[in-house]
Scaffold this active site. Structure first.
Site, PDB file in Angstrom:
ATOM      1  N   HIS A  84      -1.503   8.152 -13.513  1.00 47.91           N
ATOM      2  CA  HIS A  84      -0.877   8.315 -14.746  1.00 47.91           C
ATOM      3  C   HIS A  84      -1.880   8.698 -15.733  1.00 47.91           C
ATOM      4  O   HIS A  84      -3.034   7.931 -15.615  1.00 47.91           O
ATOM      5  CB  HIS A  84      -0.075   7.009 -15.092  1.00 47.91           C
ATOM      6  CG  HIS A  84       0.976   6.706 -13.956  1.00 47.91           C
ATOM      7  ND1 HIS A  84       1.380   5.691 -13.543  1.00 47.91           N
ATOM      8  CD2 HIS A  84       1.992   7.787 -13.621  1.00 47.91           C
ATOM      9  CE1 HIS A  84       2.461   5.740 -12.594  1.00 47.91           C
ATOM     10  NE2 HIS A  84       2.747   6.881 -12.947  1.00 47.91           N
ATOM     11  N   GLY A 123       0.917  -1.233   0.068  1.00 52.17           N
ATOM     12  CA  GLY A 123       0.160   0.135   0.071  1.00 52.17           C
ATOM     13  C   GLY A 123       0.879   1.244  -0.032  1.00 52.17           C
ATOM     14  O   GLY A 123       0.733   2.290   0.606  1.00 52.17           O
ATOM     15  N   LEU A 124       1.574   1.385  -1.047  1.00 51.95           N
ATOM     16  CA  LEU A 124       2.778   2.469  -0.734  1.00 51.95           C
ATOM     17  C   LEU A 124       2.344   3.511  -1.703  1.00 51.95           C
ATOM     18  O   LEU A 124       3.038   4.726  -1.500  1.00 51.95           O
ATOM     19  CB  LEU A 124       4.022   1.620  -1.421  1.00 51.95           C
ATOM     20  CG  LEU A 124       4.629   0.624  -0.204  1.00 51.95           C
ATOM     21  CD1 LEU A 124       5.852   0.138  -0.893  1.00 51.95           C
ATOM     22  CD2 LEU A 124       5.181   1.276   1.034  1.00 51.95           C
ATOM     23  N   SER A 125       1.397   3.509  -2.583  1.00 49.18           N
ATOM     24  CA  SER A 125       1.246   4.392  -3.522  1.00 49.18           C
ATOM     25  C   SER A 125      -0.067   5.239  -3.454  1.00 49.18           C
ATOM     26  O   SER A 125      -1.189   4.776  -3.924  1.00 49.18           O
ATOM     27  CB  SER A 125       1.133   3.629  -4.865  1.00 49.18           C
ATOM     28  OG  SER A 125       2.255   3.779  -5.537  1.00 49.18           O
ATOM     29  N   HIS A 180       9.218   4.628  -2.593  1.00 49.66           N
ATOM     30  CA  HIS A 180       9.399   3.359  -3.180  1.00 49.66           C
ATOM     31  C   HIS A 180       9.938   3.064  -4.528  1.00 49.66           C
ATOM     32  O   HIS A 180      10.445   2.186  -5.145  1.00 49.66           O
ATOM     33  CB  HIS A 180       8.224   2.296  -2.770  1.00 49.66           C
ATOM     34  CG  HIS A 180       7.090   2.294  -3.738  1.00 49.66           C
ATOM     35  ND1 HIS A 180       6.311   3.508  -3.567  1.00 49.66           N
ATOM     36  CD2 HIS A 180       6.588   1.705  -4.695  1.00 49.66           C
ATOM     37  CE1 HIS A 180       5.366   3.281  -4.339  1.00 49.66           C
ATOM     38  NE2 HIS A 180       5.320   2.148  -5.230  1.00 49.66           N
ATOM     39  N   ARG A 181       9.401   4.179  -5.603  1.00 48.44           N
ATOM     40  CA  ARG A 181       9.800   4.011  -6.905  1.00 48.44           C
ATOM     41  C   ARG A 181      11.118   5.073  -7.048  1.00 48.44           C
ATOM     42  O   ARG A 181      11.586   4.874  -8.259  1.00 48.44           O
ATOM     43  CB  ARG A 181       8.604   4.314  -7.879  1.00 48.44           C
ATOM     44  CG  ARG A 181       7.431   3.484  -7.337  1.00 48.44           C
ATOM     45  CD  ARG A 181       6.629   3.390  -8.416  1.00 48.44           C
ATOM     46  NE  ARG A 181       7.276   2.778  -9.796  1.00 48.44           N
ATOM     47  CZ  ARG A 181       6.669   2.342 -10.822  1.00 48.44           C
ATOM     48  NH1 ARG A 181       5.444   2.789 -11.099  1.00 48.44           N
ATOM     49  NH2 ARG A 181       7.251   1.866 -11.942  1.00 48.44           N
ATOM     50  N   CYS A 235       0.670  -0.785 -18.492  1.00 48.71           N
ATOM     51  CA  CYS A 235       1.795  -0.502 -17.195  1.00 48.71           C
ATOM     52  C   CYS A 235       2.945  -1.376 -17.266  1.00 48.71           C
ATOM     53  O   CYS A 235       4.011  -0.934 -17.008  1.00 48.71           O
ATOM     54  CB  CYS A 235       1.275  -0.342 -15.838  1.00 48.71           C
ATOM     55  SG  CYS A 235      -0.034   0.431 -15.382  1.00 48.71           S
ATOM     56  N   GLU A 269       7.456  10.511 -14.516  1.00 42.20           N
ATOM     57  CA  GLU A 269       6.992   9.134 -14.693  1.00 42.20           C
ATOM     58  C   GLU A 269       7.033   8.262 -15.891  1.00 42.20           C
ATOM     59  O   GLU A 269       6.518   7.358 -15.992  1.00 42.20           O
ATOM     60  CB  GLU A 269       5.464   9.078 -13.878  1.00 42.20           C
ATOM     61  CG  GLU A 269       5.481   9.742 -12.752  1.00 42.20           C
ATOM     62  CD  GLU A 269       5.602   8.730 -11.388  1.00 42.20           C
ATOM     63  OE1 GLU A 269       5.069   7.461 -11.535  1.00 42.20           O
ATOM     64  OE2 GLU A 269       6.162   9.403 -10.335  1.00 42.20           O
ATOM     65  N   ASN A 318      -2.323  -4.046  -7.630  1.00 40.69           N
ATOM     66  CA  ASN A 318      -1.311  -2.973  -7.132  1.00 40.69           C
ATOM     67  C   ASN A 318      -1.562  -1.596  -8.216  1.00 40.69           C
ATOM     68  O   ASN A 318      -0.825  -0.763  -8.235  1.00 40.69           O
ATOM     69  CB  ASN A 318       0.005  -3.470  -7.289  1.00 40.69           C
ATOM     70  CG  ASN A 318       0.798  -3.464  -5.969  1.00 40.69           C
ATOM     71  OD1 ASN A 318       0.002  -2.712  -4.945  1.00 40.69           O
ATOM     72  ND2 ASN A 318       1.736  -4.334  -5.704  1.00 40.69           N
ATOM     73  N   ASN A 343       6.740   3.177 -16.722  1.00 41.48           N
ATOM     74  CA  ASN A 343       7.295   4.091 -15.959  1.00 41.48           C
ATOM     75  C   ASN A 343       9.028   4.107 -16.152  1.00 41.48           C
ATOM     76  O   ASN A 343       9.476   5.030 -15.072  1.00 41.48           O
ATOM     77  CB  ASN A 343       6.897   3.933 -14.544  1.00 41.48           C
ATOM     78  CG  ASN A 343       5.318   4.182 -14.242  1.00 41.48           C
ATOM     79  OD1 ASN A 343       4.668   2.991 -13.876  1.00 41.48           O
ATOM     80  ND2 ASN A 343       4.975   4.838 -14.867  1.00 41.48           N
TER      81      ASN A 343
HETATM   82  O1  SUG Z   1       3.414   3.637  -9.546  1.00 40.68           O
HETATM   83  N1  SUG Z   1       1.757   0.682  -8.116  1.00 40.68           N
HETATM   84  C1  SUG Z   1       2.402   1.606  -9.100  1.00 40.68           C
HETATM   85  C2  SUG Z   1       1.593   1.266 -10.466  1.00 40.68           C
HETATM   86  C3  SUG Z   1       2.206   1.845 -11.530  1.00 40.68           C
HETATM   87  C4  SUG Z   1       1.337   1.615 -12.887  1.00 40.68           C
HETATM   88  N2  SUG Z   1       1.946   2.155 -13.866  1.00 40.68           N
HETATM   89  C5  SUG Z   1       1.255   2.842 -14.995  1.00 40.68           C
HETATM   90  N3  SUG Z   1      -0.008   3.261 -14.780  1.00 40.68           N
HETATM   91  N4  SUG Z   1       2.087   3.209 -16.218  1.00 40.68           N
HETATM   92  C6  SUG Z   1       2.405   3.188  -8.829  1.00 40.68           C
HETATM   93  O2  SUG Z   1       1.477   3.403  -8.179  1.00 40.68           O
HETATM   94  C7  SUG Z   1       2.225  -0.062  -5.794  1.00 40.68           C
HETATM   95  C8  SUG Z   1       3.145  -0.728  -4.810  1.00 40.68           C
HETATM   96  C9  SUG Z   1       2.810  -0.734  -3.590  1.00 40.68           C
HETATM   97  O3  SUG Z   1       1.709  -0.270  -2.986  1.00 40.68           O
HETATM   98  O4  SUG Z   1       3.495  -1.693  -2.798  1.00 40.68           O
HETATM   99  C10 SUG Z   1       2.729   0.789  -6.839  1.00 40.68           C
HETATM  100  O5  SUG Z   1       3.860   1.201  -6.829  1.00 40.68           O
END
Ligand code: SUG
Length: 417
Positions: free
Chosen positions: A229, A19-21, A127-128, A346, A161, A340, A100
């Site tokens: 996005h 749940g990091l995003s 986290h990204r 993606c 991104e 996720n 991304n």
């Molecule tokens: O960046 N999910 C990614 C999903 C990316 C989708 N990419 C595109 N739409 N192109 C994000 O939000 C969830 C990870 C976590 O919560 O552990 C996450 O990073």
């Protein structure tokens, strides 16, 4: 010969739901759920096999080294001493979402005739934010040929991104086109991850013709509804822009600007009355791969969730019954990634280039996918629950799994000591 190559991120062995995003509704909804990395990675392989069967050219990008101990060292800590949130941030398999990884401008669009790639900095989400270093390493390896120019990430604080906020329209992939950079300004309570300054810097780095480049603001309403996005509300392929009516802040002037530069463009718009933003986002209708098949017709590769949404499926059936440019809909199961917030689009980075110029270790056919699937079956963990993230046995397993894959693919340059 130049064609579109889809480079899918192989779903890494540390895939989990932490749940990091913030702003990504699916990821937030599934926070704390048990993830199934082996199943997730095999779903990704099945998607690649389906694309090969359609006659498309397929590439791969590799899972990153997790946990990222080098990143933790820059924060003066170790995995063992880090708090659970930092541990989860260091462990994330988020590099699977290859859309991304970078922004890509194919050679026909650039003034020096090279295909340019700018690594995305992903600075908005902790986290990204540490993906860029390894992404740069991988792209410099895969695209080492002088036909390509791989640029390092744009510096913070200008969030970038990558291809998830970039679209290209052209009459055919090998013809010059127009490039559309979609940035965010505000998104209700959610972050706008793509900054105009970053898009503009990428366009300059890629030596694009300003007359063929557009900067478009994403609708704040779309970000607030969960479209973190642009590729959650719009996708382009060759002459077709497939978009939700509410994707852009100023719909009419966006369409007018596109038509002025690309009179041949076809805008396939899904009206809000037929599919609400909420339905578009929960179904990931637009996070589809819109592809040109060898017979020059177009297919839309959608996730299962699009079939399960009544309004979306109805709209797709009506589209197929009509006379539009998208003649076929294919359904793929990428549920582990979808949970996720990552759909079929993606999971891939599109690069329009001559496959003969790409390091062949990054391209796949059925036989290579068989070998990758064997490694996944043997080494990827079956399940990861949130409590497992601190487990030393899991760490060892995740590291060994990635090393086994890199050895099988003979991409040993990416093994860290
Ligand atoms: O960046 N999910 C990614 C999903 C990316 C989708 N990419 C595109 N739409 N192109 C994000 O939000 C969830 C990870 C976590 O919560 O552990 C996450 O990073």
């Amino acid at each position: 010969m130049i064609c579109e190559i889809n480079f899918d991120g192989i779903i890494g062995p540390s895939h989990n739901y932490a749940g990091l995003s913030h702003g990504n509704l699916a990821a937030t909804r599934n926070a704390g759920a048990t993830a199934y990395p082996r199943r997730a990675a095999l779903e990704g392989i099945a998607k690649m096999r389906a694309n090969l069967a359609l006659g498309l050219t397929q590439g791969i990008l590799l899972p990153h080294d997790r946990p990222n101990r080098r990143w933790l060292a820059t924060l003066s800590t170790t995995y063992e001493n880090a708090d659970p949130v930092l541990q989860a941030q260091a462990m994330s398999a988020s590099a699977m979402w290859a859309a991304n990884a970078a922004t890509v401008s194919p050679a026909p669009d650039t003034q020096d005739g090279r295909c340019h790639l700018t690594v995305a900095n992903l600075v908005t989400m902790p986290h990204r934010s540490h993906e860029a270093t390894e992404t740069l390493r991988q792209l410099r390896l895969a695209f080492a040929d002088p036909a390509f120019a791989v640029h390092d990430a744009i510096p913070a604080p200008f969030g970038d991104e990558g291809a998830a906020n970039h679209m290209r329209l052209c009459e055919r992939h090998d013809q010059p086109g127009i490039e559309l950079f979609v940035y965010g300004v505000s998104g209700g309570g959610f972050p706008a991850r793509q900054r105009l300054e970053a898009s503009a810097a990428a366009a300059r780095a890629h030596a694009l013709n300003p007359a063929h480049t557009l900067f478009i603001e994403q609708a704040p309403e779309a970000i607030a509804a969960g479209a973190f996005h642009n590729d959650v509300v719009a996708v382009a392929n060759e002459r077709v822009l497939f978009t939700h009516e509410r994707a852009f802040a100023d719909r009419d002037s966006t369409y007018a600007a596109i038509r002025a530069r690309a009179p041949w463009a076809e805008i396939v718009e899904v009206p809000v009355d037929a599919v609400s933003l909420a339905d578009a986002i929960v179904s990931y209708l637009f996070n589809a791969q819109l592809v040109t098949l060898p017979d020059a017709t177009m297919a839309l590769i959608v996730p299962q969730e699009a079939r399960e949404n009544a309004a979306v499926w109805r709209w797709l059936q009506a589209m197929l019954a009509g006379n539009g440019p998208i003649r076929r809909v294919e359904v793929v199961d990428v549920r582990q990634s979808m949970a996720n917030g990552g759909g079929p689009a993606c999971l891939r980075l599109r690069v329009v280039a001559d496959p003969a110029r790409v390091d062949p270790r990054f391209l796949v056919d059925e036989a290579r996918l068989d070998r990758i699937a064997e490694v996944i079956e043997r080494h990827w963990p079956d399940a990861i629950a949130p409590a497992d993230i601190a487990n030393p046995e899991l760490l060892a397993r995740v590291g060994a799994a990635r090393t086994a894959l890199l050895k099988t693919l003979e991409i040993v340059e990416l093994i860290y000591n």
